[in-house]
Scaffold this active site. Structure first.
Site, PDB file in Angstrom:
ATOM      1  CG  ASN A  98     -63.285 -19.255  -6.986  1.00  0.00           C
ATOM      2  OD1 ASN A  98     -63.078 -18.129  -6.691  1.00  0.00           O
ATOM      3  ND2 ASN A  98     -62.511 -20.196  -7.479  1.00  0.00           N
ATOM      4  CG  ASP A 143     -51.319 -18.376 -10.609  1.00  0.00           C
ATOM      5  OD1 ASP A 143     -52.354 -18.392 -10.298  1.00  0.00           O
ATOM      6  OD2 ASP A 143     -50.535 -19.645 -10.631  1.00  0.00           O
ATOM      7  CG  HIS A 192     -61.683 -14.949  -4.616  1.00  0.00           C
ATOM      8  ND1 HIS A 192     -62.677 -15.705  -4.536  1.00  0.00           N
ATOM      9  CD2 HIS A 192     -61.774 -13.977  -3.750  1.00  0.00           C
ATOM     10  CE1 HIS A 192     -63.615 -15.562  -3.622  1.00  0.00           C
ATOM     11  NE2 HIS A 192     -62.919 -14.302  -2.934  1.00  0.00           N
ATOM     12  CG  ASP A 193     -55.309 -15.051  -9.984  1.00  0.00           C
ATOM     13  OD1 ASP A 193     -55.256 -16.195  -9.982  1.00  0.00           O
ATOM     14  OD2 ASP A 193     -54.699 -13.999 -10.641  1.00  0.00           O
ATOM     15  CB  SER A 239     -72.977   4.830  -0.638  1.00  0.00           C
ATOM     16  OG  SER A 239     -71.742   4.579   0.113  1.00  0.00           O
ATOM     17  NE  ARG A 251     -65.934 -12.185  -3.508  1.00  0.00           N
ATOM     18  CZ  ARG A 251     -66.809 -13.121  -3.763  1.00  0.00           C
ATOM     19  NH1 ARG A 251     -67.369 -12.965  -4.606  1.00  0.00           N
ATOM     20  NH2 ARG A 251     -66.894 -14.095  -2.767  1.00  0.00           N
ATOM     21  CG  HIS A 275     -66.104  -5.906   1.977  1.00  0.00           C
ATOM     22  ND1 HIS A 275     -65.972  -7.091   2.944  1.00  0.00           N
ATOM     23  CD2 HIS A 275     -65.926  -6.753   0.673  1.00  0.00           C
ATOM     24  CE1 HIS A 275     -65.466  -8.051   2.488  1.00  0.00           C
ATOM     25  NE2 HIS A 275     -65.313  -7.990   1.177  1.00  0.00           N
ATOM     26  CB  THR A 276     -66.975   0.894   0.228  1.00  0.00           C
ATOM     27  OG1 THR A 276     -67.893   2.060   0.347  1.00  0.00           O
ATOM     28  CG2 THR A 276     -66.128   1.036  -0.610  1.00  0.00           C
ATOM     29  N   GLY A 332     -50.519 -17.469  -5.776  1.00  0.00           N
ATOM     30  CA  GLY A 332     -50.221 -16.216  -6.133  1.00  0.00           C
ATOM     31  C   GLY A 332     -51.135 -15.835  -7.255  1.00  0.00           C
TER      32      GLY A 332
END
Ligand code: HEM
Ligand SMILES: *[C@@H]1O[C@H](CO)[C@@H](O)[C@H](O)[C@H]1NC(C)=O
Ligand SMILES: *[C@@H]1O[C@H](CO)[C@@H](O)[C@H](O)[C@H]1NC(C)=O
Ligand SMILES: *[C@@H]1O[C@H](CO)[C@@H](O)[C@H](O)[C@H]1NC(C)=O
Ligand SMILES: *[C@@H]1O[C@H](CO)[C@@H](O)[C@H](O)[C@H]1NC(C)=O
Ligand SMILES: *[C@@H]1O[C@H](CO)[C@@H](O)[C@H](O)[C@H]1NC(C)=O
Ligand SMILES: CC(=O)N[C@H]1CO[C@H](CO)[C@@H](O)[C@@H]1O
Length: 324
Positions: free
Chosen positions: A91, A69, A61-62, A245, A57, A189-190, A67
């Protein structure tokens, strides 16, 4: 300069150089780097498997802001004192910063100032998903670290759990991804968990009449309300996104979607659009191996979003600060 590069400007000194990412970018400059990262991930992720979710994740988000970075890792923009991405609401639920710092210190000890924080995030995300038994994908390297991080960017660029299909598509297209990538990548999201606050609007007062979101399975919603998110504004309780699961990287996320048990409105939205629904059905009808292959392609696409290469950006010495 390794790999394929383009030179912009009249002279290299005045202009900038941009290159393609390449497999094994550090094979001469720091041949052990990828192995150091992989070994450390292998040793530690099994003890804390929830970090695998946190790291992939973090990578997402990065990449979606300025980009891939490592702008997400910066503590403050020194020039402005601006709030950085790290401190922005999306965040606040990201963990794993310490883990990246540890990897960085191991790699710095081997070859100082060579391996970017951006590549470390990308490699660690892949390696940790492999440790928990999920898919693998090739990670070409050569990303450089950015100099700027602005909290506000996260609000406009990172898909929100309340976004509808139009907004989701727009946010992905802005990053060079399409509706298929959206469906395939949402499959992450599993694994992992969410705070009640990311979806409790669906359980309480959805349309201002004290109601639930009618597109969320009623039995599931009642269960969440009575056992997990028992107050409307609970921002501390965590819920597995794929109950039972949530540690296994399988396709059950998609099965849940079809049962109207996707946790976020953004998950549910995928079943309401003919195009995305078609992708869901295709993923479920095909083999796990085929899904993993598609997942690998979409992850590589995500890992290339607006990367800084060549002479852009820098190789940060400490992932939380730009070099002075
Ligand atoms: C595209 C639309 C997406 C939306 C709207 C979305 C939204 C969210 C939200 C709201 C959470 C829960 C945060 C919390 O309450 O703590 C979450 C969790 C998570 N997301 Fe997404 N996400 C999206 C796509 C992705 C992608 C592309 C990835 C990775 C490739 C990803 C990986 C994860 C993981 C692993 C978690 C669990 C984190 C943990 O357990 O620590 N998501 N997502
Ligand atoms: C500070 O953040 C604002 C948006 O919140 C942005 O417009 C501005 O350019 C930033 N300044 C610097 C120096 O990063
Ligand atoms: C999607 O959300 C946006 C912004 O909230 C809204 O303007 C738009 O009408 C919505 N579209 C659909 C199809 O619901
Ligand atoms: C699915 O959503 C996309 C993005 O909003 C839109 O362009 C497309 O027309 C939708 N397809 C259907 C069949 O509703
Ligand atoms: C639900 O929302 C409406 C409109 O925002 C508000 O008037 C009402 O008081 C809310 N009800 C509850 C139980 O929070
Ligand atoms: C819960 O959050 C909603 C929306 O942010 C707000 O309108 C409401 O006043 C809050 N309720 C409580 C009890 O804090
Ligand atoms: C991990 C991290 O940096 N979390 C920060 C998220 O934002 C809040 C509010 O700005 C900070 O207090 C956290 O430290």
């Amino acid at each position: 300069m390794k790999g394929v590069c383009l030179i912009f400007g009249v002279l290299v000194i005045l202009g900038s150089v941009r290159c393609e990412l390449t497999t094994g970018f550090y094979s001469h400059s720091c041949p052990k780097a990828e192995k150091i990262i992989q070994d450390y991930v292998n040793q530690h992720i099994l003890k804390v498997p929830s970090l695998a979710a946190a790291l992939i994740r973090m990578h997402f988000h990065d990449c979606f802001v300025r980009g891939c970075d490592a702008s997400l890792l910066l503590n403050v923009t020194p020039t402005s004192g601006n709030q950085t991405e790290k401190g922005a609401i999306p965040n606040q639920t990201i963990l794993g910063f310490d883990f990246i710092d540890k990897l960085k210190s191991l790699v710095e000890a081997e070859c100082p100032g060579v391996v970017s924080c951006a590549d470390i995030i990308t490699l660690a995300a892949r390696d940790s998903i492999v440790v928990i038994g999920g898919p693998s994908w090739k990670v070409p390297t050569g990303r450089r670290d950015g100099l700027i991080s602005i909290a506000f960017d996260t609000f406009t660029q990172i898909p929100a759990p309340f976004d509808n299909i139009t907004i989701l598509q727009q946010k992905l297209v802005n990053k060079g991804l399409d509706l298929k990538d959206l469906v395939v990548l949402s499959g992450v999201h599993t694994i992992g968990v969410a705070h009640c606050s990311s979806f409790s609007n669906r359980l309480y007062n959805f349309s201002g009449r004290g109601d639930q979101d009618p597109t969320l399975d009623g039995e599931y919603a009642n269960n969440l309300r009575s056992r997990k998110c028992t107050t409307p504004n609970d921002s501390t309780t965590l819920v597995e996104m794929d109950p039972g699961s949530s540690k296994t990287f399988d396709r059950s996320y998609y099965t849940l979607l079809l049962k109207r048990r996707g946790l976020f409105q953004s998950d549910s939205a995928l079943t309401k659009n003919a195009t995305t629904l078609k992708y869901i059905n295709k993923i479920l009808k095909g083999s796990l191996k085929k899904f993993y292959k598609q997942f690998a392609l979409s992850m590589q696409k995500m890992g290339r979003i607006d990367v800084k290469t060549g002479s852009a950006g820098e190789i940060r010495r400490n992932c939380a600060f730009v070099n002075s």
